[in-house]
Scaffold this motif. Structure first.
Motif, PDB file in Angstrom:
ATOM      1  N   ILE A  37       0.712  -1.188  -0.028  1.00 48.84           N
ATOM      2  CA  ILE A  37      -0.147   0.020  -0.225  1.00 48.84           C
ATOM      3  C   ILE A  37       0.871   1.077  -0.068  1.00 48.84           C
ATOM      4  CG2 ILE A  37      -1.581   1.429   1.256  1.00 48.84           C
ATOM      5  CD1 ILE A  37      -2.940  -1.037   0.088  1.00 48.84           C
ATOM      6  N   PHE A  38       2.093   1.091   0.847  1.00 52.25           N
ATOM      7  CA  PHE A  38       2.977   2.194   0.739  1.00 52.25           C
ATOM      8  C   PHE A  38       3.286   2.625  -0.807  1.00 52.25           C
ATOM      9  CE2 PHE A  38       6.760   4.672   0.864  1.00 52.25           C
ATOM     10  CZ  PHE A  38       6.538   5.740   1.515  1.00 52.25           C
ATOM     11  N   ARG A  39       3.943   1.454  -1.158  1.00 53.02           N
ATOM     12  CA  ARG A  39       4.505   1.521  -2.618  1.00 53.02           C
ATOM     13  C   ARG A  39       3.445   2.161  -3.713  1.00 53.02           C
ATOM     14  NH1 ARG A  39       9.513  -1.871  -3.736  1.00 53.02           N
ATOM     15  NH2 ARG A  39       9.375  -0.500  -5.680  1.00 53.02           N
ATOM     16  N   MET A  40       2.122   1.848  -3.480  1.00 51.92           N
ATOM     17  CA  MET A  40       1.163   2.018  -4.388  1.00 51.92           C
ATOM     18  C   MET A  40       0.918   3.772  -4.392  1.00 51.92           C
ATOM     19  SD  MET A  40      -2.018  -0.349  -3.672  1.00 51.92           S
ATOM     20  CE  MET A  40      -1.744  -2.115  -3.593  1.00 51.92           C
ATOM     21  N   PHE A  41       0.869   4.099  -2.978  1.00 50.47           N
ATOM     22  CA  PHE A  41       0.162   5.703  -2.736  1.00 50.47           C
ATOM     23  C   PHE A  41       1.677   6.462  -2.203  1.00 50.47           C
ATOM     24  CE2 PHE A  41      -3.453   2.989  -2.603  1.00 50.47           C
ATOM     25  CZ  PHE A  41      -4.525   3.969  -3.127  1.00 50.47           C
ATOM     26  N   GLY A  42       2.707   5.977  -2.036  1.00 50.73           N
ATOM     27  CA  GLY A  42       3.765   6.798  -1.453  1.00 50.73           C
ATOM     28  C   GLY A  42       5.178   6.768  -2.322  1.00 50.73           C
ATOM     29  N   ASP A  43       5.144   5.823  -2.916  1.00 53.26           N
ATOM     30  CA  ASP A  43       6.555   5.556  -3.607  1.00 53.26           C
ATOM     31  C   ASP A  43       6.659   5.685  -5.185  1.00 53.26           C
ATOM     32  OD1 ASP A  43       8.926   4.527  -4.515  1.00 53.26           O
ATOM     33  OD2 ASP A  43       8.760   2.682  -3.908  1.00 53.26           O
ATOM     34  N   GLY A  67       3.031   8.064 -11.376  1.00 51.39           N
ATOM     35  CA  GLY A  67       1.836   8.952 -11.372  1.00 51.39           C
ATOM     36  C   GLY A  67       1.881  10.022 -10.392  1.00 51.39           C
ATOM     37  N   LEU A  68       2.677   9.558  -9.211  1.00 50.15           N
ATOM     38  CA  LEU A  68       2.906  10.565  -8.261  1.00 50.15           C
ATOM     39  C   LEU A  68       3.917  11.687  -8.696  1.00 50.15           C
ATOM     40  CD1 LEU A  68       3.782   7.984  -5.242  1.00 50.15           C
ATOM     41  CD2 LEU A  68       1.914   9.442  -5.334  1.00 50.15           C
ATOM     42  N   VAL A  69       4.624  11.578  -9.490  1.00 49.75           N
ATOM     43  CA  VAL A  69       5.418  12.519 -10.422  1.00 49.75           C
ATOM     44  C   VAL A  69       4.802  13.150 -11.459  1.00 49.75           C
ATOM     45  CG1 VAL A  69       7.860  12.861 -11.554  1.00 49.75           C
ATOM     46  CG2 VAL A  69       7.433  11.037  -9.598  1.00 49.75           C
ATOM     47  N   GLY A 123       0.076  14.277  -3.138  1.00 50.43           N
ATOM     48  CA  GLY A 123       0.561  12.925  -2.259  1.00 50.43           C
ATOM     49  C   GLY A 123      -0.841  12.601  -1.474  1.00 50.43           C
ATOM     50  N   PHE A 124      -0.767  11.711  -0.719  1.00 49.42           N
ATOM     51  CA  PHE A 124      -1.993  11.003  -0.087  1.00 49.42           C
ATOM     52  C   PHE A 124      -1.706  10.983   1.470  1.00 49.42           C
ATOM     53  CE2 PHE A 124      -1.838   9.347  -4.162  1.00 49.42           C
ATOM     54  CZ  PHE A 124      -3.239   9.253  -4.543  1.00 49.42           C
ATOM     55  N   LYS A 126      -3.034   9.956  11.606  1.00 47.18           N
ATOM     56  CA  LYS A 126      -3.110  10.440  10.209  1.00 47.18           C
ATOM     57  C   LYS A 126      -1.742  11.075   9.841  1.00 47.18           C
ATOM     58  CE  LYS A 126      -8.029  10.499   9.451  1.00 47.18           C
ATOM     59  NZ  LYS A 126      -9.233  11.153   9.130  1.00 47.18           N
ATOM     60  N   LEU A 127      -0.985  10.432   8.778  1.00 48.02           N
ATOM     61  CA  LEU A 127       0.267  11.368   8.364  1.00 48.02           C
ATOM     62  C   LEU A 127       0.086  11.249   6.689  1.00 48.02           C
ATOM     63  CD1 LEU A 127       2.937   9.307  10.741  1.00 48.02           C
ATOM     64  CD2 LEU A 127       2.296  11.590  10.720  1.00 48.02           C
ATOM     65  N   ALA A 128       0.773  12.038   6.472  1.00 50.11           N
ATOM     66  CA  ALA A 128       0.725  12.446   4.727  1.00 50.11           C
ATOM     67  C   ALA A 128       2.078  12.241   4.107  1.00 50.11           C
ATOM     68  CB  ALA A 128      -0.029  13.834   4.556  1.00 50.11           C
ATOM     69  N   THR A 129       1.931  12.043   2.794  1.00 50.19           N
ATOM     70  CA  THR A 129       3.138  11.979   2.121  1.00 50.19           C
ATOM     71  C   THR A 129       2.952  13.183   1.036  1.00 50.19           C
ATOM     72  OG1 THR A 129       1.937  10.806   0.390  1.00 50.19           O
ATOM     73  CG2 THR A 129       3.487   9.676   1.945  1.00 50.19           C
ATOM     74  N   PRO A 130       3.996  13.793   0.753  1.00 53.60           N
ATOM     75  CA  PRO A 130       5.358  13.330   0.843  1.00 53.60           C
ATOM     76  C   PRO A 130       5.978  13.658   1.926  1.00 53.60           C
ATOM     77  CG  PRO A 130       5.557  15.047  -0.747  1.00 53.60           C
ATOM     78  CD  PRO A 130       4.008  14.696  -0.416  1.00 53.60           C
TER      79      PRO A 130
END
Ligand code: 13P
Ligand code: 13P
Ligand code: MG
Ligand code: MG
Ligand code: MG
Ligand code: MG
Length: 385
Positions: free
Chosen positions: A141-147, A153-155, A163-164, A178-182
């Motif tokens: 899940i981290f890789r999907m939404f944070g890496d 797509g994050l770039v 970010g999410f 709750k914590l947000a990326t990036p």
């Protein structure tokens, strides 16, 4: 239009050991949902991975709905009657309480639910794992939404670039954050790397979170059987629902998170680290050393109450490499027998049957004179490199 996706799953018996579900039992569960769910549900889909039966339900009653939860509970009860009739192993295994009391949470079955404002096209993927625990979802899940190395797509995509928000649960203390990326990436990783304690429960988009704080884009079942039962009663075998496309990771980006079979806890007797192998439904049974742990991905599209699909996403030669690597890792790890780090560390073995075996020797331990008593240092008082 608001709609709820409720995914509820349970192991109610399998054959010959903890390998796979039995068709008459699955048919009974499906028959029950069909007969009793017609007024409650817009649509549903029954599937399975390993020895766990999975019910995906679409309705408009919101999360934690008593009647929807009761439907799943009673369907599993009906299936258990059939499992017992055939003498299946572990019949009723995950139904840990005697009677239903308003909500299936804390009763054994795993639950992943979200109420969403359905988009004009609402594609989502249901991930279902066997022989592992909720923390197995942390890394993918981290890789999907944070890496961005997993999800370009994050770039590239302006709708994902900000970010999410990750909702992380401490399942031992019963607290959440709750914590947000990036911006909080390293703190998130500091927590979720401890995957037997901190688990990702939900993911939110930043854009909708202020206006619609409950609108989430991914949800994972975090039910921990050993914490409910106080002892080992099988593994939790989690499931997760992940919405995809238009400002969210693409189907291929969420699947890509499983292209490398990283290690998860579970496998034989819930006591071993092993590779998570992505498989199609035809290979969703557990064999070698009761595994290796597996994950199945079913892709759906929702529209106006109806579900189209599913597509069996890992039933594809593109994941042969991941499966081969998983088998190599299994070969490598199995040679370690009952040793760490193949076997789980002592803390995680607390809930298995090992303490009962070692109990009989406890009183026989003799003190060793002139030896510093080993105490684990909890907090470093000075900075260490
Ligand atoms: P299409 O142009 O084929 O829709 O692809 C878009 C996309 O999201 C690929 O990941
Ligand atoms: P399940 O939780 O899938 O029943 O696994 C139990 C087990 O001990 C497998 O070895
Ligand atoms: Mg089982
Ligand atoms: Mg199972
Ligand atoms: Mg289980
Ligand atoms: Mg297209």
């Amino acid at each position: 239009m608001k709609v709820t996706i409720s995914h509820i799953k349970a192991d109610i018996g399998s054959l010959p050991g903890h390998s796979t579900v039995f068709k008459p039992v699955v048919d009974e569960v499906e028959g029950y949902v069909k007969e009793h769910g017609s007024s409650l549900l817009k649509s549903y889909y029954i599937s399975h991975v390993g020895d766990d039966i999975q019910i995906t339900m679409i309705h408009t009653r919101g999360t934690d709905d008593e009647e929807v939860h009761r439907l799943a509970w009673e369907a599993f009860k009906a299936g258990t009657v059939v499992a017992k009739k055939y003498g299946l192993y572990g019949a009723g295994q995950d139904l840990l309480k005697d009677s239903f009391s308003g909500n299936v949470k804390g009763m054994g079955p795993g639950v992943a639910e979200m109420e969403i404002n359905a988009r004009p096209s609402e594609p989502f993927i249901v991930f279902m794992m066997d022989k592992t625990e909720p923390g197995a979802f942390n890394l993918p899940i981290f890789r999907m939404f944070g890496d961005p190395f997993n999800t370009p797509g994050l770039v590239i995509d302006p709708n994902m670039h900000e970010g999410f928000i990750f909702e992380i649960w401490d399942i031992i203390e019963g607290k959440k954050i709750k914590l947000a990326t990036p911006e909080n990436t390293y703190d998130i990783l500091g927590l979720i790397g401890s995957k037997s304690r901190y688990v990702i429960k939900r993911v939110y988009t930043k854009k909708t979170h202020e206006k619609l704080p409950d609108e989430n884009v991914a949800v994972i079942s975090t039910d921990k059987l050993s914490l409910i039962a106080g002892e080992y009663v099988g593994k939790d075998d989690p499931a997760g629902v992940v919405r995809i496309q238009s400002g969210l990771p693409a189907a291929g980006e969420v699947l890509e998170a499983f292209a490398h079979p990283y290690l998860v806890s579970g496998w034989m007797r819930g006591s071993f680290n092993g590779p998570l192998m992505p498989v199609g439904m035809k290979d969703a049974k557990m064999t070698r050393f009761d595994g290796p742990p597996r994950v199945v991905a079913l892709g759906f599209v929702y529209k106006d109450g109806a579900l189209s699909g599913p597509v069996d996403m890992f039933d594809d030669p593109a994941f042969d490499g991941a499966r081969r690597t998983a088998v190599e890792i299994a070969d490598y790890l199995r040679r370690m027998g009952p040793f760490e780090p193949h076997r789980l560390p002592e803390d995680d073995m607390e809930y298995t049957s090992l303490p009962r075996v070692l109990e009989r020797h406890k009183s026989k331990f003799e003190p060793i004179e002139d030896t510093p008593k080993g105490k684990k240092v909890k907090v470093a008082t000075t900075d260490v490199d």
